[in-house]
Each structure stands twice: as structure tokens, then as C-alpha cells.
Design a protein around this motif. Structure first.
Motif, PDB file in Angstrom:
ATOM      1  N   ASP A 165      58.759  57.310  47.344  1.00 16.95           N
ATOM      2  CA  ASP A 165      58.433  56.576  48.581  1.00 16.95           C
ATOM      3  C   ASP A 165      58.466  55.065  48.352  1.00 16.95           C
ATOM      4  N   GLN A 166      59.439  54.631  47.550  1.00 14.71           N
ATOM      5  CA  GLN A 166      59.487  53.204  47.240  1.00 14.71           C
ATOM      6  C   GLN A 166      60.119  52.394  48.369  1.00 14.71           C
ATOM      7  N   LEU A 167      59.673  51.160  48.499  1.00 14.96           N
ATOM      8  CA  LEU A 167      60.267  50.223  49.453  1.00 14.96           C
ATOM      9  C   LEU A 167      60.441  48.885  48.743  1.00 14.96           C
ATOM     10  N   GLU A 168      61.610  48.300  48.921  1.00 15.03           N
ATOM     11  CA  GLU A 168      61.869  46.986  48.305  1.00 15.03           C
ATOM     12  C   GLU A 168      61.886  45.945  49.414  1.00 15.03           C
ATOM     13  N   ARG A 169      60.769  45.819  50.111  1.00 16.53           N
ATOM     14  CA  ARG A 169      60.734  44.923  51.267  1.00 16.53           C
ATOM     15  C   ARG A 169      59.781  43.756  51.060  1.00 16.53           C
ATOM     16  N   GLY A 170      59.333  43.562  49.836  1.00 14.58           N
ATOM     17  CA  GLY A 170      58.471  42.424  49.545  1.00 14.58           C
ATOM     18  C   GLY A 170      57.000  42.706  49.838  1.00 14.58           C
ATOM     19  N   ILE A 171      56.172  41.717  49.513  1.00 11.25           N
ATOM     20  CA  ILE A 171      54.735  41.782  49.835  1.00 11.25           C
ATOM     21  C   ILE A 171      54.372  40.521  50.611  1.00 11.25           C
ATOM     22  N   LEU A 172      53.713  40.729  51.739  1.00 15.38           N
ATOM     23  CA  LEU A 172      53.259  39.599  52.563  1.00 15.38           C
ATOM     24  C   LEU A 172      51.737  39.540  52.496  1.00 15.38           C
ATOM     25  N   GLN A 173      51.237  38.403  52.026  1.00 12.37           N
ATOM     26  CA  GLN A 173      49.779  38.199  51.970  1.00 12.37           C
ATOM     27  C   GLN A 173      49.401  37.395  53.204  1.00 12.37           C
ATOM     28  N   TYR A 174      48.597  37.983  54.093  1.00 11.79           N
ATOM     29  CA  TYR A 174      48.254  37.218  55.295  1.00 11.79           C
ATOM     30  C   TYR A 174      46.791  36.783  55.252  1.00 11.79           C
ATOM     31  N   TYR A 175      46.519  35.705  55.977  1.00 12.27           N
ATOM     32  CA  TYR A 175      45.181  35.105  55.993  1.00 12.27           C
ATOM     33  C   TYR A 175      44.680  35.055  57.427  1.00 12.27           C
ATOM     34  N   THR A 176      43.380  35.358  57.602  1.00 12.64           N
ATOM     35  CA  THR A 176      42.783  35.172  58.924  1.00 12.64           C
ATOM     36  C   THR A 176      41.824  33.979  58.907  1.00 12.64           C
ATOM     37  N   ASP A 177      41.549  33.448  57.721  1.00 14.32           N
ATOM     38  CA  ASP A 177      40.644  32.303  57.601  1.00 14.32           C
ATOM     39  C   ASP A 177      41.479  31.060  57.242  1.00 14.32           C
ATOM     40  N   PRO A 178      41.497  30.043  58.153  1.00 12.00           N
ATOM     41  CA  PRO A 178      42.349  28.870  57.913  1.00 12.00           C
ATOM     42  C   PRO A 178      42.022  28.140  56.597  1.00 12.00           C
ATOM     43  N   ALA A 179      40.729  28.088  56.224  1.00 10.38           N
ATOM     44  CA  ALA A 179      40.360  27.378  54.989  1.00 10.38           C
ATOM     45  C   ALA A 179      40.938  28.112  53.770  1.00 10.38           C
ATOM     46  N   GLU A 180      40.847  29.450  53.785  1.00 15.11           N
ATOM     47  CA  GLU A 180      41.405  30.239  52.670  1.00 15.11           C
ATOM     48  C   GLU A 180      42.930  30.074  52.638  1.00 15.11           C
ATOM     49  N   PHE A 181      43.535  30.013  53.828  1.00 15.05           N
ATOM     50  CA  PHE A 181      44.992  29.853  53.878  1.00 15.05           C
ATOM     51  C   PHE A 181      45.394  28.517  53.232  1.00 15.05           C
ATOM     52  N   ALA A 182      44.647  27.453  53.530  1.00 15.25           N
ATOM     53  CA  ALA A 182      44.961  26.144  52.947  1.00 15.25           C
ATOM     54  C   ALA A 182      44.889  26.225  51.421  1.00 15.25           C
ATOM     55  N   ARG A 183      43.885  26.923  50.910  1.00 11.73           N
ATOM     56  CA  ARG A 183      43.767  27.090  49.450  1.00 11.73           C
ATOM     57  C   ARG A 183      44.925  27.940  48.927  1.00 11.73           C
ATOM     58  N   GLY A 184      45.314  28.951  49.718  1.00  8.93           N
ATOM     59  CA  GLY A 184      46.418  29.832  49.326  1.00  8.93           C
ATOM     60  C   GLY A 184      47.739  29.081  49.214  1.00  8.93           C
ATOM     61  N   VAL A 185      47.922  28.087  50.111  1.00  8.66           N
ATOM     62  CA  VAL A 185      49.154  27.287  50.084  1.00  8.66           C
ATOM     63  C   VAL A 185      49.218  26.497  48.767  1.00  8.66           C
ATOM     64  N   ASP A 186      48.074  25.925  48.360  1.00  8.07           N
ATOM     65  CA  ASP A 186      48.032  25.193  47.079  1.00  8.07           C
ATOM     66  C   ASP A 186      48.302  26.138  45.918  1.00  8.07           C
ATOM     67  N   ALA A 187      47.709  27.334  45.966  1.00  7.17           N
ATOM     68  CA  ALA A 187      47.895  28.299  44.868  1.00  7.17           C
ATOM     69  C   ALA A 187      49.362  28.734  44.795  1.00  7.17           C
ATOM     70  N   ALA A 188      50.001  28.865  45.964  1.00  7.15           N
ATOM     71  CA  ALA A 188      51.418  29.279  45.993  1.00  7.15           C
ATOM     72  C   ALA A 188      52.284  28.219  45.313  1.00  7.15           C
ATOM     73  N   GLU A 189      51.921  26.952  45.571  1.00  4.71           N
ATOM     74  CA  GLU A 189      52.650  25.833  44.961  1.00  4.71           C
ATOM     75  C   GLU A 189      52.576  25.952  43.432  1.00  4.71           C
ATOM     76  N   LEU A 190      51.337  26.226  42.945  1.00  2.00           N
ATOM     77  CA  LEU A 190      51.126  26.351  41.505  1.00  2.00           C
ATOM     78  C   LEU A 190      51.932  27.530  40.943  1.00  2.00           C
ATOM     79  N   MET A 191      51.895  28.658  41.656  1.00  2.00           N
ATOM     80  CA  MET A 191      52.598  29.853  41.160  1.00  2.00           C
ATOM     81  C   MET A 191      54.106  29.626  41.139  1.00  2.00           C
ATOM     82  N   ARG A 192      54.600  28.802  42.072  1.00  2.00           N
ATOM     83  CA  ARG A 192      56.041  28.509  42.046  1.00  2.00           C
ATOM     84  C   ARG A 192      56.426  27.779  40.772  1.00  2.00           C
ATOM     85  N   THR A 193      55.494  26.952  40.272  1.00  2.00           N
ATOM     86  CA  THR A 193      55.809  26.233  39.026  1.00  2.00           C
ATOM     87  C   THR A 193      55.889  27.216  37.841  1.00  2.00           C
ATOM     88  N   TYR A 194      55.260  28.398  37.978  1.00  2.00           N
ATOM     89  CA  TYR A 194      55.348  29.412  36.919  1.00  2.00           C
ATOM     90  C   TYR A 194      56.550  30.340  37.138  1.00  2.00           C
TER      91      TYR A 194
END
Ligand SMILES: Cc1cc2nc3c(=O)[nH]c(=O)nc-3n(C[C@H](O)[C@H](O)[C@H](O)COP(=O)(O)OP(=O)(O)OC[C@H]3O[C@@H](n4cnc5c(N)ncnc54)[C@H](O)[C@@H]3O)c2cc1C
Length: 418
Positions: free
Chosen positions: A131-160
Motif C-alpha cells: 500500500d505504498q504511495l510516493e506522493r510526499g509528506i505535507l506538514q500542515y499548521y493550524t497555529d500561525p506562530a508554530e508555522f512561523a517557527r516551522g518556516v525557519d526550521a525548514a530553512e535550516l533543514m534545506r541547508t542539510y
């Protein structure tokens, strides 16, 4: 070599597969009557390479303190009179230092990336279906403050080297139309197109069958009681079959893949194994005729739960409770999973069909598994995969084959006793 793999979860069975492919004569030993009947049974199903950050990070201690009194908290530490729990907790605090978090993130990411490549190669090689799917993973946020932190974390992970794309609410809905049901609640999302999902239990049982066809033997319903040391090697494994027949099994080498139970067999041998169970919950619901179940695997960041489509079922999984080896179902925690799901996706499936389950993630304080040699020359570890055992199973097993052969594995990772 004759090798005994101790444990028939996703990690043990993958180890057996790769070891057999390398020409070894392998037997898997497990107390259950079949493969993947403990922690690998009903997990979140995500091959989540890009979300390989450890729980232990600089923000974690404060959050855990805040959650202490909440029965439905995503990560719940229930203090016990258990030295194993306190040792784990104190080491976890050390792993929250920024330098350790960075190191652990890179370690987990390296192994997860390698593992995803191994899984793809295995799929191409064998045609295994789960039952595999190769459609990616989407992490969604309902809290704007957490989303802002998530955007910074994504930036950091891109550097890795992680491809994490920041998405607006409308872009999230375009990736996964089921999110239209809760569009008004979304603050944004982070998408990794290269991530995957699939049923870990189905994968493990299929792989066990393929391994059997390659000559791997399986000793099911066989409880491992102790490993018997003799000088600098292990001489045998004391077992009891079907609860009544005592015996000793001997081989040239032994692989410890007993997940959360590994410390019980390793402590008497003085082999370090700081693994403690982090109990998680899942609910599996039938989709039936409902049209609102997601197909892209989702992570609800604010609730720390994942939603994964497995054929005509939806698996919702999450929460972590550090409370010993108890696997009982807590009604509040079960219902929190389905309540959140149906609040956001009212047409996700048949709510009454929910099958609840708990499993014990074999967690290390750093999130990095223990793979490699020990002070016994024929005893190897492949355990402690915590939140990412499904993601890392193939790569860990493939790397173990190199360790057993005395070769340097093809992944930059801190193997034990290297
Ligand atoms: C709620 C939840 C959600 C998760 N979601 C994800 C996810 O989305 N992605 C991901 O990558 N990972 C996820 N995980 C983690 C993943 O499921 C685990 O890391 C993985 O299943 C561990 O596999 P294992 O083979 O090490 O352990 P197990 O599957 O527990 O296998 C160990 C085996 O050892 C056997 N055993 C133990 N003691 C003995 C003994 N004394 N004698 C004989 N046999 C014994 C058991 O029967 C068992 O079969 C999740 C876990 C949970 C709980």
C-alpha cells in the motif's frame, strides 16, 4: 556464517533479508506467531526522511514541562520509580543542547536518506507491494506562530540537504484536496515531495515471505530468555518454545533487534543500550464511500499526529508517553486522535470503524538508533529506532551487513563500537 536475528519486527526482518542476500544462513527468532506483531504493527506509515529531527531539541524541555499535567499531550512524561526512565530522561536533557541537536539531526537525516534509497532499490528488485504511495509528506499548521517557527526550521533543514518547500494554505489544498474541508483553519504547510508512505506491517510480512523463499528460517512463538556469554563471544541464546520447551540456539553471530525489549537482554551482558519505550497510539479507520480522506501523507504539526492513506484505510498515529512497558489503551488519548481527525476532515471515513492500537517505540535519547558492533565479537546491534524505525529499517539493515563483514558502510553514521 550462521546468524540468529533476534526479533521479527520491521528491523529484524529487514536485517534477515539483507544478511541472507549477502550469503548468510539466517534464522529469525521472535516470541510472536508471525512478523511485525508488536511495534511494527500499526504505525504511522510514513517514510519521513525530511522530518528526521529528533524530539530532543532546545525547545523540548519547556514544552514537556508544560504538558506534564495534560492527559492528551503529544509528549507525556509520567515520572516513575524506575532508574531506566530517569537515566533516559537525564540523557535526553543533554541531547537538547543545540550542538547535540544539530549532530543528531544530521545523523538521523544521513541514515534516513540512505534508507529511502535502499527501500526504493528493494522495491525495484523484488516488486514488493505494501500500500505504498510516493506522493510526499505535507506538514500542515493550524497555529500561525508554530508555522512561523516551522518556516525557519525548514530553512535550516534545506541547508542539510532536505527539500522542504513552504506552502500557503491554498497551495496546501492544491497538493491535498481533502484539506479544503479545513482550509479556514490552515496557517500554512511545509511539503517534501520526495517522502513516501506505506504499511510497515504489510511490508514486513511480505518481506518475511520473500526471505523464507530465499532460505531464511523463522522460529516464531519462541521467547528469548537470555544470551549466554563465553569469553569475548556469545555462545548461544536460551529460549523457550510455545511457553514450555526450553532449548539453546547457537550460531556464529547474533543480531539484537528486539526493539524496546533489547535492554533486558543486553544489561546482563554489560552492553550499553539506553533504549526506553515511548508509547504511541494509532487509530485505523475504513474509508468506505467517504470522499474526504487524504491520499498525500499528512503531519498535523500542532497535534503531532500523522494521517496516512493505506489503500482503503486511513491510519492516524501519534502521541508519545514515557511510562514504562505498559501497552494498555487510554481512552482519552485514543479519542483525541479521532476527534482531531474528524474535526478537520469530517468526511474522512467511517468513525465507528476505528481500531485503536498502542505500540512501544524503542527510543534512544538522541533519536539515533544503535547499530553496529559490541564488546562481544559476534554480537551486533540493530535497535533503538524510536520514531523512525520504518523510515530507517532498510538502510540500517543494509549497513549492518557491511558492519558484519568488517566493511565500512556506505552511509556517514556513528555506528556503535566502531
Ligand atoms: C504510534 C506509532 C507511530 C509510528 N509512526 C512511524 C512512522 O510513521 N514512520 C516511522 O518510520 N516509524 C514510525 N514508528 C516507529 C516504528 O514503528 C518503530 O521504530 C519500529 O516499528 C521498530 O521496529 P523494531 O523491529 O525495532 O521493533 P518491533 O517491531 O517491536 O520488533 C521487535 C520484535 O522483538 C520481539 N521480541 C521482543 N522481546 C522478545 C523476547 N524476549 N523474545 C522473543 N521476541 C521478542 C517482538 O515480538 C517484536 O516482534 C511509529 C511507532 C508508533 C508506536
Amino acid at each position: 556464517m550462521r546468524i540468529l536475528v533476534l526479533g521479527g519486527g520491521v528491523v529484524g526482518v529487514a536485517s534477515a533479508w539483507y544478511l541472507a542476500r549477502a550469503g548468510h544462513e539466517v534464522t529469525v527468532v521472535d516470541r510472536q506467531p508471525g512478523a511485525a506483531l508488536e511495534t511494527s504493527f500499526a504505525n504511522g506509515g510514513q517514510i519521513s526522511v525530511s522530518y528526521a529531527e529528533p524530539w530532543a531539541n532546545p525547545g523540548a524541555p519547556l514544552k514537556i514541562l508544560k504538558w506534564l499535567a495534560h492527559d492528551d499531550a503529544p509528549l507525556l512524561f509520567r515520572p516513575r520509580l524506575d532508574w531506566r526512565q530517569w537515566r533516559w530522561g537525564l540523557t535526553f536533557l543533554l541531547e537538547c543542547l543545540p550542538s547535540r541537536t544539530r549532530h543528531n539531526t544530521i545523523q538521523c537525516l544521513n541514515l534516513a536518506l540512505y534508507s529511502r534509497d535502499c527501500l526504493k532499490a528493494l522495491r525495484e528488485d523484488t516488486g514488493i507491494a505494501y500500500d505504498q504511495l510516493e506522493r510526499g509528506i505535507l506538514q500542515y499548521y493550524t497555529d500561525p506562530a508554530e508555522f512561523a517557527r516551522g518556516v525557519d526550521a525548514a530553512e535550516l533543514m534545506r541547508t542539510y540537504g532536505c527539500d522542504r518547500d513552504v506552502k500557503t494554505p491554498d497551495e496546501c489544498v492544491a497538493i491535498e484536496p481533502a484539506l479544503a474541508q479545513c482550509r479556514h483553519r490552515l496557517a500554512g504547510g511545509i511539503f517534501t515531495a520526495t517522502d513516501e508512505s506505506g504499511d510497515a506491517q504489510r511490508f514486513t510480512t511480505e518481506l518475511a515471505q520473500m526471505a523464507a523463499a530465499e532460505g531464511v528460517a523463522f522460529a516464531w512463538s519462541t521467547e528469548i530468555q537470555a544470551l549466554s556469554p563465553g569469553g569475548d563471544a556469545i555462545d548461544g541464546v536460551r529460549i523457550v518454545r510455545d511457553g514450555e520447551r526450553f532449548d539453546t540456539l547457537a550460531a556464529d553471530a547474533y543480531v539484537m533487534a528486539l526493539g524496546s525489549y533489547s535492554p533486558f537482554l543486553l544489561s546482563p551482558l554489560d552492553v550499553p543500550c539506553n533504549v526506553y519505550p515511548a508509547k504511541g497510539y494509532s487509530a485505523t479507520i475504513d474509508i468506505g464511500e467517504h470522499r474526504g480522506a487524504p491520499t498525500v501523507s499528512l503531519t498535523d504539526y500542532d497535534w503531532k499526529i500523522v494521517l496516512t492513506r493505506l489503500g482503503q484505510r486511513l491510519r492516524i498515529a501519534g502521541t508519545a508517553e514515557l511510562n514504562g512497558w505498559d501497552r494498555s489503551l487510554n481512552r482519552t488519548r485514543c479519542e483525541a486522535l479521532t476527534a482531531r481527525t474528524f474535526e478537520l476532515f469530517p468526511d474522512a471515513g467511517d468513525r465507528d470503524s476505528a481500531r485503536y492500537w498502542t505500540g512501544l517505540r524503542p527510543a534512544t535519547p538522541s533519536n539515533a538508533p544503535l547499530i553496529g558492533r559490541t564488546r562481544y565479537r559476534n554480537l551486533f546491534l540493530n535497535t533503538g529506532h524510536g520514531t523512525l524505525g520504518w523510515t530507517m529499517a532498510c538502510g540500517s539493515a543494509r549497513a549492518l551487513v557491511d558492519v558484519v563483514a568488517g566493511r565500512k558502510p556506505g552511509v556517514d553514521f556513528g555506528f556503535t563500537h566502531a
